[in-house]
Design a protein around this motif. Structure first.
Motif, short mmCIF file in Angstrom:
data_model
loop_
_atom_site.label_atom_id
_atom_site.label_comp_id
_atom_site.label_asym_id
_atom_site.label_seq_id
_atom_site.Cartn_x
_atom_site.Cartn_y
_atom_site.Cartn_z
N ILE A 64 39.59 29.12 39.37
CA ILE A 64 39.64 30.54 38.98
C ILE A 64 38.45 31.25 39.61
O ILE A 64 37.30 30.88 39.36
CB ILE A 64 39.57 30.68 37.44
CG1 ILE A 64 40.63 29.81 36.78
CG2 ILE A 64 39.74 32.14 37.01
CD1 ILE A 64 40.38 29.59 35.31
N GLU A 65 38.73 32.22 40.46
CA GLU A 65 37.64 32.92 41.15
C GLU A 65 37.79 34.42 40.97
O GLU A 65 38.90 34.95 41.02
CB GLU A 65 37.66 32.59 42.64
CG GLU A 65 37.27 31.17 42.95
CD GLU A 65 37.47 30.85 44.43
OE1 GLU A 65 37.57 31.80 45.24
OE2 GLU A 65 37.56 29.65 44.75
N LEU A 66 36.65 35.07 40.80
CA LEU A 66 36.63 36.53 40.70
C LEU A 66 36.20 37.12 42.03
O LEU A 66 35.22 36.64 42.63
CB LEU A 66 35.63 36.97 39.63
CG LEU A 66 36.22 37.50 38.33
CD1 LEU A 66 36.85 36.37 37.57
CD2 LEU A 66 35.14 38.17 37.50
N THR B 219 39.68 41.28 41.55
CA THR B 219 40.83 40.38 41.71
C THR B 219 40.47 39.00 41.17
O THR B 219 39.37 38.48 41.44
CB THR B 219 41.23 40.27 43.19
OG1 THR B 219 41.53 41.58 43.67
CG2 THR B 219 42.44 39.38 43.37
N ILE B 220 41.39 38.44 40.42
CA ILE B 220 41.23 37.07 39.93
C ILE B 220 42.18 36.19 40.74
O ILE B 220 43.39 36.42 40.75
CB ILE B 220 41.57 36.97 38.43
CG1 ILE B 220 40.66 37.87 37.61
CG2 ILE B 220 41.49 35.54 37.95
CD1 ILE B 220 41.07 37.98 36.15
N ALA C 245 46.62 35.89 32.54
CA ALA C 245 45.21 36.04 32.95
C ALA C 245 44.54 37.11 32.11
O ALA C 245 45.12 38.17 31.86
CB ALA C 245 45.13 36.41 34.43
N PHE C 246 43.33 36.80 31.66
CA PHE C 246 42.52 37.74 30.89
C PHE C 246 41.39 38.25 31.79
O PHE C 246 40.78 37.45 32.51
CB PHE C 246 41.83 37.05 29.71
CG PHE C 246 42.74 36.43 28.68
CD1 PHE C 246 43.28 35.18 28.88
CD2 PHE C 246 43.01 37.10 27.49
CE1 PHE C 246 44.08 34.59 27.92
CE2 PHE C 246 43.81 36.52 26.53
CZ PHE C 246 44.35 35.26 26.74
N SER D 274 49.82 29.63 43.61
CA SER D 274 48.61 30.46 43.61
C SER D 274 48.97 31.88 43.21
O SER D 274 50.08 32.36 43.50
CB SER D 274 47.96 30.46 45.00
OG SER D 274 48.80 31.10 45.92
N LEU D 275 48.07 32.51 42.52
CA LEU D 275 48.31 33.87 42.03
C LEU D 275 47.07 34.70 42.22
O LEU D 275 45.95 34.18 42.14
CB LEU D 275 48.65 33.84 40.53
CG LEU D 275 50.06 33.43 40.12
CD1 LEU D 275 50.12 33.22 38.62
CD2 LEU D 275 51.05 34.49 40.54
#
Lengths: 356, 176
Positions: free
Chosen positions: A53-55, A70-71, A86-87, A128-129
């Motif tokens: 999980i990357e911001l 973007t996450i 996703a939060f 992937s999202l």
């Protein structure tokens, strides 16, 4: 019989799977971390997601201006429904953790709404999202944002959660002459299929600007701007189109973030009055049919208690025929009623030579 | 603060529990087995389920994401629950009028229970995406045109009025 029942019940119990996940999802909404325990049955029993999980956000953003975050979620390996929630949060305390609690204003969520929790389907191929929010930055200072995800598992047994580390963001006050979008301007976040969207850009400290658009992740294409207005191409199917403006003025040139316009397929629609009318009609018809149903039990009950073959009423109404009276007359002391009932027996005894 | 979703779970369990009890009691009536009180239990449980149904509907509408009936599952839930409510009302009124509980009556009671169970199952599929009734065409909504619904409505009203007249005539005959 009881043994069979136990076997059937045991099979049913054995075939069920204990799951705290919610494969149908919960829907986009403003939610705290883990939905306060309401999305997945028991947060204490959740597994830790192996997804990365990357911001993606600028380290420094202008206070009061629009920015995007973007996450990126990869390798979540979710359930059969492929839903990943996703939060976007400001801390991992599980309370007072929505962006609004820290002054961030959600202008558009990844699905074109205004939620900090959204759900999307992860493709089977890439798994992937990317979830992109457009936010208006809070007052100047140090702020933090983080991401969390929810998803199920292939086997369906365990619900998973995942968290990113907190990202620190410096929010600084913009220079007074900075070319910028007007504080009142909110970019449209969604549109219908077939709609040609015209946007009037409201700016401050801007002498001129150009606008470009791209299909999600594609090559930017310039758009014609006339009287501060530009028109995005017609959406022929569901998808996302992004646009941004390059602003020029006295201050340093500025480029806005990519703003997303989501086009979703029309949902299922029904003429609600027609549906309600049909529902009410079915209610009345159902009640009427039941009320008018003739009970079959009356006849059956009558048959159940009908003893006609066993007990003939004819015998009651038609007494046995009168036996012939001897020429000597009735036996001494007999009356006609006694003769009627016992006369035949008297005659039979006489024939057998007996005596009464 | 309790969310609509939690309240909906509570009210749905009330409805499903009451109808399940009614269904089993009707089954006993049909088989002519079980305690003497089975008829009363069946109808009172049916009534209890009907009373809890509006609460389930209201909380369900509040709990559902989106606006209005934007999913065929919700439309089918509405049609099934309305039909079940109609059948249940008919059964209760008929029972209160003193009708004998024959196998058809008990069978209709079980059908009403089955419709409510199907409604609950569709609700589970809507919220959790899982169902045991995967073989049912739940995505298809049999929607009549308005004129057909009006005809059905009039037909239903005629049936109710006719049954009421018949009941009164029968009651008058038995008194005289």
């Amino acid at each position: 019989m009881r043994f069979r029942l136990v076997i059937i019940l045991s099979l049913l119990l054995a075939s069920s799977a204990l799951s705290s996940a919610n494969p149908g999802g919960e829907g986009d909404e403003i939610r705290s971390m883990e939905c306060g325990g309401s999305c997945h049955g028991d947060p204490g029993q959740n597994g830790i997601s192996s997804a990365s999980i990357e911001l993606e956000i600028s380290d420094e953003v202008w206070s009061g201006l629009l920015t995007t975050i973007t996450i990126h979620v990869n390798g979540s390996n979710p359930s059969e429904s492929r839903l990943v929630g996703a939060f976007l949060l400001t801390n991992d305390q599980g309370a007072k953790d929505t962006p609004a609690h820290d002054g961030w204003q959600i202008i558009a969520d990844p699905n074109g709404g205004l939620s900090n929790y959204v759900e999307m389907e992860s493709s089977r191929g890439s798994d992937s999202l990317s979830f992109t929010w457009t936010l208006r930055a809070p007052q100047g200072g140090q702020h933090s944002l983080m991401a969390a995800i929810h998803h199920g598992s292939d086997s369906g047994g365990i619900a998973f959660i995942g968290k990113s580390p907190l990202s620190q963001i410096s929010v600084v006050d913009p220079p007074e002459n900075l070319p910028r979008l007007s504080g009142d301007f909110s970019p449209p976040a969604n549109r219908d299929i077939g709609e040609q969207l015209t946007i009037t850009l409201e700016t401050e400290n801007v002498d001129s600007f150009i606008v470009e658009y791209r299909l999600e992740g594609g090559t930017p294409i310039d758009l014609a701007v006339k009287d501060g207005k530009f028109t995005l191409p017609v959406a022929v199917n569901a998808g996302v189109i992004e646009w941004r403006a390059l602003l020029e003025g006295e201050g340093p040139d500025q480029t806005t973030p990519w703003f997303r316009v989501v086009t979703q397929e029309d949902g299922w629609q029904v003429d609600e009055p027609t549906l309600f009318l049909q529902g009410f009609a079915l209610l009345i018809l159902g009640a009427g049919l039941v009320l008018l149903q003739r009970p079959t039990s009356d006849d059956e009950n009558l048959k159940k208690y009908d003893q006609t073959p066993a007990f003939s009423t004819g015998e009651l109404n038609n007494p046995s025929p009168l036996p012939p009276i001897p020429v000597t007359g009735l036996p001494a002391g007999w009356n006609m009623e006694q003769w009627q009932h016992y006369g035949q027996q008297y005659l039979d005894d006489l024939v057998r030579g007996g005596s009464i | 603060m309790i969310s609509s979703g939690t309240l909906h779970v509570i009210s749905t369990e009330l409805v499903v529990g009451m109808f399940a009890l009614a269904g089993i009691s009707f089954l006993m009536c049909a088989l002519d087995k079980g305690p003497e009180a089975r008829e009363s239990i069946a109808h009172w449980a049916l009534l209890g389920g009907l009373l809890a149904t509006p609460l389930a509907i209201i909380t369900g509408v509040n709990a559902a994401p989106g606006d209005g009936l934007d999913n065929p599952l919700l439309a089918n839930k509405l049609l099934l629950s309305m039909t079940a409510t109609g059948l249940s009302l008919g059964l209760i009124i008929k029972w209160k009028r003193g009708a004998a509980i024959d196998r058809i009556h008990a069978g209709i009671g079980m059908i009403a229970t089955g419709l409510i169970m199907t409604t609950a199952s569709i609700g589970g599929e809507f919220s959790r995406g899982e169902t045991l009734l995967f073989f049912l065409p739940k995505e298809i909504v049999f929607l009549f045109p308005k004129w057909a619904s009006i005809i059905i409505l009039i037909l239903g009203l005629i049936l109710i009025v006719k049954s009421t007249i018949q009941h009164r005539v029968r009651a008058g005959t038995s008194i005289s």
